[in-house]
Design a protein around this motif. Structure first.
Motif, PDB file in Angstrom:
ATOM      1  N   ARG A   1      -2.927   7.712  -7.603  1.00  0.00           N
ATOM      2  CA  ARG A   1      -1.255   7.511  -7.234  1.00  0.00           C
ATOM      3  C   ARG A   1      -0.334   9.330  -6.681  1.00  0.00           C
ATOM      4  NH1 ARG A   1       0.229   4.133  -6.033  1.00  0.00           N
ATOM      5  NH2 ARG A   1       1.305   5.417  -4.850  1.00  0.00           N
ATOM      6  N   THR A   2      -1.292   9.954  -6.448  1.00  0.00           N
ATOM      7  CA  THR A   2      -0.381  11.191  -5.782  1.00  0.00           C
ATOM      8  C   THR A   2      -0.800  11.474  -4.429  1.00  0.00           C
ATOM      9  OG1 THR A   2      -2.533  12.326  -6.330  1.00  0.00           O
ATOM     10  CG2 THR A   2      -0.699  12.519  -7.786  1.00  0.00           C
ATOM     11  N   GLY A   3      -1.486  10.139  -3.664  1.00  0.00           N
ATOM     12  CA  GLY A   3      -1.233   9.907  -2.352  1.00  0.00           C
ATOM     13  C   GLY A   3      -2.296   8.736  -2.300  1.00  0.00           C
ATOM     14  N   ALA A   4      -2.750   8.341  -0.927  1.00  0.00           N
ATOM     15  CA  ALA A   4      -3.181   7.347  -0.676  1.00  0.00           C
ATOM     16  C   ALA A   4      -4.141   7.298   0.304  1.00  0.00           C
ATOM     17  CB  ALA A   4      -2.472   5.741  -0.271  1.00  0.00           C
ATOM     18  N   THR A   5      -4.854   6.403   0.733  1.00  0.00           N
ATOM     19  CA  THR A   5      -5.598   6.834   2.243  1.00  0.00           C
ATOM     20  C   THR A   5      -5.289   5.116   3.440  1.00  0.00           C
ATOM     21  OG1 THR A   5      -7.831   7.927   1.153  1.00  0.00           O
ATOM     22  CG2 THR A   5      -7.756   6.394   3.172  1.00  0.00           C
ATOM     23  N   ASN A   6      -5.133   5.366   4.090  1.00  0.00           N
ATOM     24  CA  ASN A   6      -4.538   3.844   4.843  1.00  0.00           C
ATOM     25  C   ASN A   6      -5.983   4.337   5.642  1.00  0.00           C
ATOM     26  OD1 ASN A   6      -2.180   3.544   4.215  1.00  0.00           O
ATOM     27  ND2 ASN A   6      -1.157   5.085   5.997  1.00  0.00           N
ATOM     28  N   TYR A   7      -6.809   3.269   5.437  1.00  0.00           N
ATOM     29  CA  TYR A   7      -7.904   2.731   6.639  1.00  0.00           C
ATOM     30  C   TYR A   7      -6.878   1.544   8.330  1.00  0.00           C
ATOM     31  CZ  TYR A   7     -10.087   4.670   2.523  1.00  0.00           C
ATOM     32  OH  TYR A   7     -10.875   5.597   1.978  1.00  0.00           O
ATOM     33  N   TYR A   8      -7.516   2.375   8.997  1.00  0.00           N
ATOM     34  CA  TYR A   8      -6.871   1.447   9.919  1.00  0.00           C
ATOM     35  C   TYR A   8      -8.257   0.549  11.409  1.00  0.00           C
ATOM     36  CZ  TYR A   8      -3.979  -0.070  14.185  1.00  0.00           C
ATOM     37  OH  TYR A   8      -3.435  -1.327  15.149  1.00  0.00           O
TER      38      TYR A   8
END
Length: 522
Positions: free
Chosen positions: A52-59
């Motif tokens: 919850r201090t950041g996120a990872t985006n997979y595209y």
């Protein structure tokens, strides 16, 4: 006649996940499914940090046409998603869904949104003095308005139920939505080909797929499980109906915290407020808020309570579910504790605690050190159990005496106020929310409440001379309470009451010698 053939449409996929939730594995499954059908595919990711201090985006971009039909041509894929140009978005948590909605990646004429409705609270939400939780209903409303279709449900609960990780349920829900250009069988083969936790992953996939493809049976609203499980205790039944549920929970909490006699003390205190408010009728707002915050305050967190909660079977089982441990599979669990001088003195009798504080206060910062307790070992677990066993000693501790004294001061202020104005008493009852947490958070909350109560009694003295009206007093207490919740250091509270700002608290500066080991860590 138009001889042009329409170019095949690229399917765009965006996965928003947090650390430890298998977002990368999910992306690999999508790639594997594409390659099994000989579809061109490209995947990119933007890593963040965990929890919850950041996120990872997979595209991912997938061209659902076998390469054998492309005549040697290769599609040109984009490396990043464009706003309004994504076919399916999957989010592993409700605010993660809100983040992609806010970013404009969900379009009402194109995008299918698949998201879990559970919450992983952010640091700012958990550290707020008041209720800092984000209103999740706003995300749900936006999801329904901004997406072409959406599937929102608690994926974490399904994952835990089947002993797997949330990414498997997300994959099943994405496949069940019909947007991915693969059949269920192809998706399941991608999971099998990965060779990791295949059986549990397939169960999670099936759960997500079936939830989306089978309309869930509507559930009728029903009373909470705790209340319907057994009747109210007799004294709770005698209270006004609007507050019975709250008081029953308070009785359960205080009994669990100490014993039945402690719960009787809780009821005595609640009944004393109810008796004063009874003449006003209505929904008993003052008594209800007192009952709520009194129960939480009486169950304050000390080292005994922390040890008790950390050694409970349901907590250990929850940890196993969170890390995806299988039945019988050992896990290593390390608890981080940082007891200071105040925590040590809190379990001593008042006289002894005062002498110890006086003699060691000058070196208090040296006595605050971090402990790493391996509770998967006999020694570590026994240590916490020994602390837990001090529960019956709690009444003899200095912390218990101090907390009960301050509780009575707060309640007496409410009793005085309710005789003058129910609204003034209501604002003072809400001030019970200032006291919470442990360590420095608890200390600041107590200090803020003491400041508000001191100002309230000062207003009473001035009021005898006509200096304050009731409306002014109500507004002053409300403003002070809101200021205290906004600023844990007490500066906003001091400004709201026209007081000098609190002095800055000294913080020791520690210099750490740089070694080869620290260089390697940095």
């Amino acid at each position: 006649m138009n001889t042009k053939t329409e170019a095949p449409k690229i399917v765009t996929v965006l996965v928003a996940a947090m650390g430890g939730e298998g977002g990368g594995v999910l992306a690999d499954w999508l790639i594997s499914a594409s390659e099994a059908l000989d579809y061109p595919v490209q995947s990119t990711s933007v890593p963040g940090v965990a929890q919850r201090t950041g996120a990872t985006n997979y595209y991912l971009e997938i061209l659902p046409v076998p390469r054998s039909q492309l005549g040697g041509r290769e599609p040109i894929f984009s490396l990043t998603p464009s706003q309004g140009d994504v076919d399916i978005v999957a989010a592993s948590e409700l605010v993660e869904a809100g983040r992609v909605l806010q970013g404009g990646f969900v379009h009402p004429q194109r995008t299918t949104l698949v998201a879990s409705t559970h919450r992983e609270y952010s640091v700012s939400e958990k550290s707020a003095m008041g209720d800092g939780r984000y209103d999740g209903s706003r995300v749900v409303k936006a999801a329904n308005e901004l997406s072409q279709s959406c599937h929102l449900f608690d994926m974490r609960a399904l994952a835990w139920k089947h002993g797997t990780v949330i990414n498997t349920v997300m994959f099943g829900a994405m496949a069940g939505s019909g947007v991915l250009p693969f059949s269920r069988e192809v998706c399941e083969k991608a999971i099998r080909d990965s060779g990791k936790a295949v059986e549990s992953s397939l169960k999670g996939f099936a759960a997500g797929f079936e939830y989306v493809t089978t309309a869930p049976t509507p559930q009728k609203d029903s009373p909470s499980k705790e209340v319907t499980a057994r009747a109210y205790v007799a004294r709770v039944s005698a209270l006004p109906e609007p507050m019975r549920v709250t008081v029953q929970h308070g009785v359960d909490l205080t009994t669990d915290y100490l014993d039945k006699a402690y719960a009787d003390t809780y009821l005595d205190r609640v009944e004393s407020i109810v008796e004063l408010e009874r003449s006003g009728g209505g929904d008993y707002p003052v008594s209800t808020e007192v009952a709520r915050y009194l129960a939480l305050w009486m169950a304050y967190e000390d080292v005994i309570r922390v040890a008790d909660l950390k050694t409970r079977a349901d907590r250990l089982e929850r940890v196993r579910k969170e890390v995806g441990a299988k039945a019988g599979e050992p896990i290593q669990l390390t608890e981080f504790l940082k007891p200071g001088l105040d925590e040590i003195c809190s379990v001593l009798p008042t006289g002894l605690a005062n002498r110890v504080k006086k003699s060691l206060e000058h070196k208090a910062h040296k006595l605050s050190f971090g402990l790493h307790v391996r509770t998967d070992t006999v020694w570590g677990f026994t240590t916490l159990c020994a602390l837990r066993a001090l529960r019956n000693w709690r009444r003899r501790t200095s912390r218990f005496e101090a907390e009960q004294s301050q509780i009575e001061q707060w309640l007496e202020a409410v009793r005085v106020a309710i005789r003058k104005s129910p609204q003034l008493a209501y604002e003072l009852a809400l001030c019970g929310n200032l006291v919470k947490g442990y360590g420095g958070t608890s200390e600041r909350g107590h200090r803020s409440l003491k400041t508000v109560l001191t100002d309230f009694h000062g207003m009473l003295d001035f009021n005898k001379r006509g200096s304050f009206s009731l409306d002014e007093a109500i507004r002053r207490v409300r403003t002070a309470r809101e200021a205290a919740l906004l600023d844990p250091e007490g500066r906003a509270l001091a400004r709201s009451l026209g007081l000098p700002p609190p002095p800055l608290k000294e913080q020791p500066i520690r210099f750490i010698r740089r070694t080869k080991q620290t260089e390697m860590r940095t």
